[in-house]
Design a protein around this motif. Sequence first.
Motif, PDB file in Angstrom:
ATOM      1  N   ILE A 115      28.391  11.998  22.264  1.00  0.00           N
ATOM      2  CA  ILE A 115      28.468  11.586  23.671  1.00  0.00           C
ATOM      3  C   ILE A 115      28.891  10.121  23.762  1.00  0.00           C
ATOM      4  CG2 ILE A 115      27.169  11.322  25.819  1.00  0.00           C
ATOM      5  CD1 ILE A 115      27.324  14.203  25.239  1.00  0.00           C
ATOM      6  N   ALA A 116      28.349   9.279  22.877  1.00  0.00           N
ATOM      7  CA  ALA A 116      28.698   7.844  22.892  1.00  0.00           C
ATOM      8  C   ALA A 116      30.200   7.659  22.709  1.00  0.00           C
ATOM      9  CB  ALA A 116      27.936   7.100  21.802  1.00  0.00           C
ATOM     10  N   ARG A 117      30.786   8.492  21.865  1.00  0.00           N
ATOM     11  CA  ARG A 117      32.235   8.394  21.672  1.00  0.00           C
ATOM     12  C   ARG A 117      32.970   8.895  22.898  1.00  0.00           C
ATOM     13  NH1 ARG A 117      31.622  10.159  15.811  1.00  0.00           N
ATOM     14  NH2 ARG A 117      31.472   8.131  14.781  1.00  0.00           N
ATOM     15  N   GLU A 118      32.441   9.979  23.488  1.00  0.00           N
ATOM     16  CA  GLU A 118      33.123  10.528  24.660  1.00  0.00           C
ATOM     17  C   GLU A 118      33.159   9.544  25.822  1.00  0.00           C
ATOM     18  OE1 GLU A 118      31.870  14.486  25.866  1.00  0.00           O
ATOM     19  OE2 GLU A 118      31.859  15.124  23.774  1.00  0.00           O
ATOM     20  N   VAL A 119      32.106   8.744  25.974  1.00  0.00           N
ATOM     21  CA  VAL A 119      32.089   7.808  27.104  1.00  0.00           C
ATOM     22  C   VAL A 119      32.586   6.418  26.714  1.00  0.00           C
ATOM     23  CG1 VAL A 119      30.236   9.023  28.298  1.00  0.00           C
ATOM     24  CG2 VAL A 119      29.679   7.126  26.776  1.00  0.00           C
ATOM     25  N   GLY A 120      32.949   6.244  25.440  1.00  0.00           N
ATOM     26  CA  GLY A 120      33.581   4.991  25.041  1.00  0.00           C
ATOM     27  C   GLY A 120      32.622   3.889  24.632  1.00  0.00           C
ATOM     28  N   ILE A 121      31.341   4.229  24.472  1.00  0.00           N
ATOM     29  CA  ILE A 121      30.405   3.221  23.976  1.00  0.00           C
ATOM     30  C   ILE A 121      30.742   2.909  22.525  1.00  0.00           C
ATOM     31  CG2 ILE A 121      27.980   2.892  23.295  1.00  0.00           C
ATOM     32  CD1 ILE A 121      27.191   4.236  25.889  1.00  0.00           C
ATOM     33  N   MET A 122      31.140   3.951  21.813  1.00  0.00           N
ATOM     34  CA  MET A 122      31.627   3.731  20.454  1.00  0.00           C
ATOM     35  C   MET A 122      33.037   4.266  20.378  1.00  0.00           C
ATOM     36  SD  MET A 122      28.476   3.736  18.047  1.00  0.00           S
ATOM     37  CE  MET A 122      29.627   3.973  16.803  1.00  0.00           C
ATOM     38  N   GLU A 123      33.812   3.646  19.493  1.00  0.00           N
ATOM     39  CA  GLU A 123      35.181   4.116  19.385  1.00  0.00           C
ATOM     40  C   GLU A 123      35.246   5.372  18.534  1.00  0.00           C
ATOM     41  OE1 GLU A 123      37.591   0.914  18.042  1.00  0.00           O
ATOM     42  OE2 GLU A 123      36.768  -0.301  19.677  1.00  0.00           O
ATOM     43  N   PRO A 124      36.244   6.211  18.791  1.00  0.00           N
ATOM     44  CA  PRO A 124      36.385   7.405  17.965  1.00  0.00           C
ATOM     45  C   PRO A 124      36.630   7.005  16.510  1.00  0.00           C
ATOM     46  CG  PRO A 124      38.115   7.258  19.645  1.00  0.00           C
ATOM     47  CD  PRO A 124      37.240   6.097  19.832  1.00  0.00           C
ATOM     48  N   VAL A 125      36.060   7.771  15.589  1.00  0.00           N
ATOM     49  CA  VAL A 125      36.152   7.403  14.169  1.00  0.00           C
ATOM     50  C   VAL A 125      37.559   7.369  13.655  1.00  0.00           C
ATOM     51  CG1 VAL A 125      34.258   7.693  12.581  1.00  0.00           C
ATOM     52  CG2 VAL A 125      34.959   9.620  14.023  1.00  0.00           C
ATOM     53  N   THR A 126      38.359   8.336  14.076  1.00  0.00           N
ATOM     54  CA  THR A 126      39.668   8.474  13.467  1.00  0.00           C
ATOM     55  C   THR A 126      40.708   7.558  14.103  1.00  0.00           C
ATOM     56  OG1 THR A 126      39.940  10.339  14.945  1.00  0.00           O
ATOM     57  CG2 THR A 126      39.401  10.847  12.648  1.00  0.00           C
ATOM     58  N   GLY A 127      40.297   6.823  15.123  1.00  0.00           N
ATOM     59  CA  GLY A 127      41.245   5.955  15.819  1.00  0.00           C
ATOM     60  C   GLY A 127      41.818   4.909  14.888  1.00  0.00           C
ATOM     61  N   SER A 128      43.078   4.638  15.051  1.00  0.00           N
ATOM     62  CA  SER A 128      43.704   3.652  14.191  1.00  0.00           C
ATOM     63  C   SER A 128      43.158   2.266  14.525  1.00  0.00           C
ATOM     64  CB  SER A 128      45.216   3.673  14.391  1.00  0.00           C
ATOM     65  OG  SER A 128      45.495   3.463  15.760  1.00  0.00           O
ATOM     66  N   LYS A 129      42.667   2.140  15.756  1.00  0.00           N
ATOM     67  CA  LYS A 129      42.174   0.854  16.214  1.00  0.00           C
ATOM     68  C   LYS A 129      41.002   0.395  15.353  1.00  0.00           C
ATOM     69  CE  LYS A 129      41.332  -1.277  20.679  1.00  0.00           C
ATOM     70  NZ  LYS A 129      40.584  -0.994  21.894  1.00  0.00           N
ATOM     71  N   ARG A 130      40.074   1.325  15.116  1.00  0.00           N
ATOM     72  CA  ARG A 130      38.918   0.992  14.296  1.00  0.00           C
ATOM     73  C   ARG A 130      39.369   0.583  12.899  1.00  0.00           C
ATOM     74  NH1 ARG A 130      33.955   0.522  14.071  1.00  0.00           N
ATOM     75  NH2 ARG A 130      33.711   1.131  16.218  1.00  0.00           N
ATOM     76  N   ALA A 131      40.333   1.338  12.410  1.00  0.00           N
ATOM     77  CA  ALA A 131      40.841   1.042  11.076  1.00  0.00           C
ATOM     78  C   ALA A 131      41.408  -0.364  11.037  1.00  0.00           C
ATOM     79  CB  ALA A 131      41.913   2.065  10.696  1.00  0.00           C
ATOM     80  N   ARG A 132      42.125  -0.719  12.091  1.00  0.00           N
ATOM     81  CA  ARG A 132      42.713  -2.046  12.149  1.00  0.00           C
ATOM     82  C   ARG A 132      41.633  -3.119  12.199  1.00  0.00           C
ATOM     83  NH1 ARG A 132      45.171  -2.525  16.962  1.00  0.00           N
ATOM     84  NH2 ARG A 132      45.678  -0.317  17.173  1.00  0.00           N
ATOM     85  N   GLU A 133      40.624  -2.833  13.020  1.00  0.00           N
ATOM     86  CA  GLU A 133      39.568  -3.824  13.192  1.00  0.00           C
ATOM     87  C   GLU A 133      38.683  -3.939  11.970  1.00  0.00           C
ATOM     88  OE1 GLU A 133      39.035  -3.746  18.016  1.00  0.00           O
ATOM     89  OE2 GLU A 133      37.512  -2.826  16.739  1.00  0.00           O
ATOM     90  N   ALA A 134      38.638  -2.859  11.207  1.00  0.00           N
ATOM     91  CA  ALA A 134      37.730  -2.819  10.066  1.00  0.00           C
ATOM     92  C   ALA A 134      37.957  -3.992   9.127  1.00  0.00           C
ATOM     93  CB  ALA A 134      37.882  -1.510   9.318  1.00  0.00           C
ATOM     94  N   SER A 135      39.218  -4.444   9.057  1.00  0.00           N
ATOM     95  CA  SER A 135      39.539  -5.522   8.127  1.00  0.00           C
ATOM     96  C   SER A 135      38.741  -6.788   8.430  1.00  0.00           C
ATOM     97  CB  SER A 135      41.033  -5.816   8.150  1.00  0.00           C
ATOM     98  OG  SER A 135      41.418  -6.058   9.490  1.00  0.00           O
ATOM     99  N   HIS A 136      38.585  -7.095   9.748  1.00  0.00           N
ATOM    100  CA  HIS A 136      37.807  -8.301  10.044  1.00  0.00           C
ATOM    101  C   HIS A 136      36.488  -7.986  10.743  1.00  0.00           C
ATOM    102  CE1 HIS A 136      39.767  -8.138  14.046  1.00  0.00           C
ATOM    103  NE2 HIS A 136      40.781  -7.723  13.330  1.00  0.00           N
ATOM    104  N   ALA A 137      36.068  -6.728  10.656  1.00  0.00           N
ATOM    105  CA  ALA A 137      34.781  -6.376  11.258  1.00  0.00           C
ATOM    106  C   ALA A 137      33.653  -6.825  10.350  1.00  0.00           C
ATOM    107  CB  ALA A 137      34.696  -4.873  11.473  1.00  0.00           C
ATOM    108  N   VAL A 138      32.661  -7.459  10.958  1.00  0.00           N
ATOM    109  CA  VAL A 138      31.527  -7.903  10.164  1.00  0.00           C
ATOM    110  C   VAL A 138      30.385  -6.891  10.240  1.00  0.00           C
ATOM    111  CG1 VAL A 138      31.689 -10.370   9.867  1.00  0.00           C
ATOM    112  CG2 VAL A 138      31.192  -9.429  12.121  1.00  0.00           C
TER     113      VAL A 138
END
Length: 957
Positions: free
Chosen positions: A585-608
């Motif tokens: 549900i958190a992903r559906e409403v945008g509280i968390m980003e979808p796992v497979t999104g490229s965005k998360r992957a991009r952010e992962a590099s500088h995510a703390v």
Amino acid sequence: MEAVSGDAHGRSFEEVCKALGTNLDSGISEARATELLKKHGRNELKGQAGVNPWKILLGQVANGLTAVLIIAMIVSFAVQDYAEGGVLVLVIAFNTAVGFIQEYRAEKTMDALRKMASPSAKVIREGAQHRISSGDAVPGDLLTFEVGDIIPADCRLLEVLNLEVDEALLTGEAVPSLKTVEPIVGEDVTIGDRTNMVYSSTTVVKGRGRAVVVSTGMATEIGRISKAISETPTQSTPMQKKLNKMAYVLLVCALLLALIVFAVNKFEFNTEIVIYAIALSIAIIPEGLIAVITIVQALGVRRMAKQHALVRKLVALESLQAVTNICSDKTGTLTQGKMVVTTVWLPGHDAEYSIGGQAYETEGNLSSRGRVVAKEAALEDVNFRTLVECCALCNTANIVEASEGKVWGDPTEIALQVFAYKMNMGKPMLRKIKEPVEEFPFSSDTKRMSMVCQGADKELQDVYTKGAEVVLTICDNVMDRTGDLRGITGDEEFVKLVAVHQEEMAKQGLRVLVIAYRQASEKAFGKPIAKWDRAEVERGLTFIGLVGIRDTPRTESEISVRQCHRAGISVHMLTGDHKATALTIAREVGIMEPVTGSKRAREASHAVVPISTSVMTATEFDALSEKEVDALDELPLVIARCTPSTKVRMIEALHRRNKFAAMTGDGVNDAPSLKKADVGIAMGAGSDVAKTSSDIVLTDNNFATIVQAVAEGRRIFSNIRKFVLHLLSTNAGQVIVLLIGLAFKDGSGTSVFPLSPVQILFLNLVTGTPPAMALGIEPASSTIMQVPPHLRGLFTKELIMDIFVYGSFIGVLALTNWVLIIYAFGNGDLATLCNTASNLDPCSTVFRARSAVQMSFTWMILFHAYNCRHLRASLFTTEGGGRSRFFANKVLVASVFIGAVMPIPTLYIPTLNTDIFKQGGLTWEWVIVMITLFVFFFLSEVYKLLKRRFMTTPYNM
Ligand SMILES: Nc1ncnc2c1ncn2[C@@H]1O[C@H](COP(=O)(O)OP(=O)(O)OP(=O)(O)O)[C@@H](O)[C@H]1O
Ligand code: NA
């Protein structure tokens, strides 16, 4: 009716109902209720009427701002300047009256809102159940209540199910009283011993009950002692405190300035100088401020009520704009809260059953692997039959008329009941065979509920249990299709199989309930059912199956969550549900980003932040020490399986990070977290206890409403800053005029004021207040939800700088009129005694110069209202309030244009001009006034340009 209320406990409930004219099932009619309401009056305690006019009146007079005016008035009369004194009397009276009326109306509104948001009663009239305001309950009404309800009136009980009521308020007894229905005979039975009665204002802590009202209002037990219960004190808000402080600072400044006046005039205490001192002390006080703030807040509260947010405490208006984190629950807030059973899994079946049908409709197909299955066939499986029985009987919901949406109860319960109806095994149909006799209620702490049911066999009882996965841990057996039991203790494979199915359902966003069953008997326990212990009952169960319930997210949730993120507000979801369900549900409403999104992957590099800390179960979170919580880079965005105590820990953790948190809640146990939160938000359909602990009540339970309320809070607060800037830069300008003005001494060596006291009052009240009010109702700037919240309160550095810069522009420019008219175009003669004397010919130049100062001042502050609409953008832009928006705010336009011409008659009307305003008619001087306005406009634009160039802080107004 009095005859009943005194001894209702001694008579049977049938007798009581008869005496009251109440039908045991359908209650009373609406017509009779209306009649009785007229006869007995509203069900309210007198002291609770709330609004105290005397207190409001006192508040108007006893404040720093009025104090200055009163001192000035007394001094005026003392030096026998009756014109001044008279005007001051009028001003004080007017200010007090306006303030009083406005605040009285605001208090009334707040009081009405509090009533709307406070205890309601669930009443049965004409056979149907309604929720009414407690105040509308009448003797004879049939009421139902459950855990968390505040009893609205004194009632005789008709039906109880483990009903326990906290009566400490009345009896001082700390232990909740267990309720019964049998008559209690005997003399002098004390309130505490009348266990078949419940009393107004006490709280249900356990179970449920149905009762008939015997007395209301002041006739109740609490009414009798109500004098002892005082109304809740109204606390002043941080902003009020700041304004009060400001008032006293200004009071000291006023005295200091008076001292300066006397010092400059060598402590010669003649009338002229005293009046000059009065002028200065009046100049520094923003006379209209309190009234404007009260009105703007009252309008805001009214507007928010229309948008489904009832403000219970005024402080919420201020706190909302500073919210940095919103902790929301899921069910009904982020989701629609209309739950539907979609999936059933039974052991021994590979495939799940799917259940069709819309919302609360009691019709729907059963299918498996895409093919429709006959219900009768499915029900032959004893597991399936038991599962449906559990859904129907271990259930607190009522389906009155599903097609009309008349359903009662918790959404989860409704979903299960509707499912049972679909299988043609709803509670009413089953009740002919089995009757619930004892309930172990659901709580968000235990996350399960059990019901003991009695069938034809009096020796044997059925126990139905449903709840979260904890229920599996108290299951010892599983049944095959024929009802043979097999032990599962230590059967890891089976436990894993259940877990796999549960996980699978949860990943689809379903709430998964474990259904279990056992047989029990009084003989085996060795005591009657009423004495059975919960722990004894809820063990050794047989696992029956899993039920998956769908709760669709509201479409507006995703938009609102995104809006929060843009506004620098973190959204946390604290839910009682399973981690996998919560995450989906958190992903559906945008509280968390979808796992497979490229965005998360991009952010992962500088995510703390490692993702695991963003989702936690309450157990994981509670296992962390305070230190460990503080060491987390980010507090979890989702807490699953959350309990009320975890909510409190979350708020505390946020506070340790200097965050400002809003928290939602509806349960009985949510009161502590709601109180602790900076903005406690309760749900209109939630428990009374939660509502009375909250700052705001949402009537539509919608997350989007919270965000709207934050936006509204920001709008109101930024508007308050806008008009505070307007009013205070006016005052700063006046002080500058008068301070520099001290240098202009007349023939007798006395300073001649460039603005007279009455002119100043006119500027502050007649000219300045309406545009300030208009600024208070400005719509929000387009960027208001695109900047982070700020916690610095009312007076930011930018605001203080603006006050002084604009104050200087206005003050110096106005004084230029004075200098030009007296020295450049006049002969530099200040005559003598032009502060008091009125018709002396020699004062003519001084009087005309004063008029010019007054008029240019007037026009500048009116134009300044337009400056205040946006503190950085140019007037040549729409954002800056010019161009297409120039005429948008009708109140602003009207107050500017009316304000611009209003003082003109005071220049020309004889006696009024010379004796009261101490000014004279203008002719060619108008040109100077107009040029002054143009120069002010030019300087303002230049100043804003410089601000845009050099200010780096984000603009948040
Ligand atoms: N009526 C019920 N009977 C038995 N178990 C229930 C019932 N309602 C919920 N549960 C179980 O308890 C868990 C937590 O429910 P709870 O009511 O605490 O959450 P909620 O407050 O409804 O949800 P949220 O916190 O997301 O708004 C559910 O996931 C479910 O497993
Ligand atoms: Na609070």
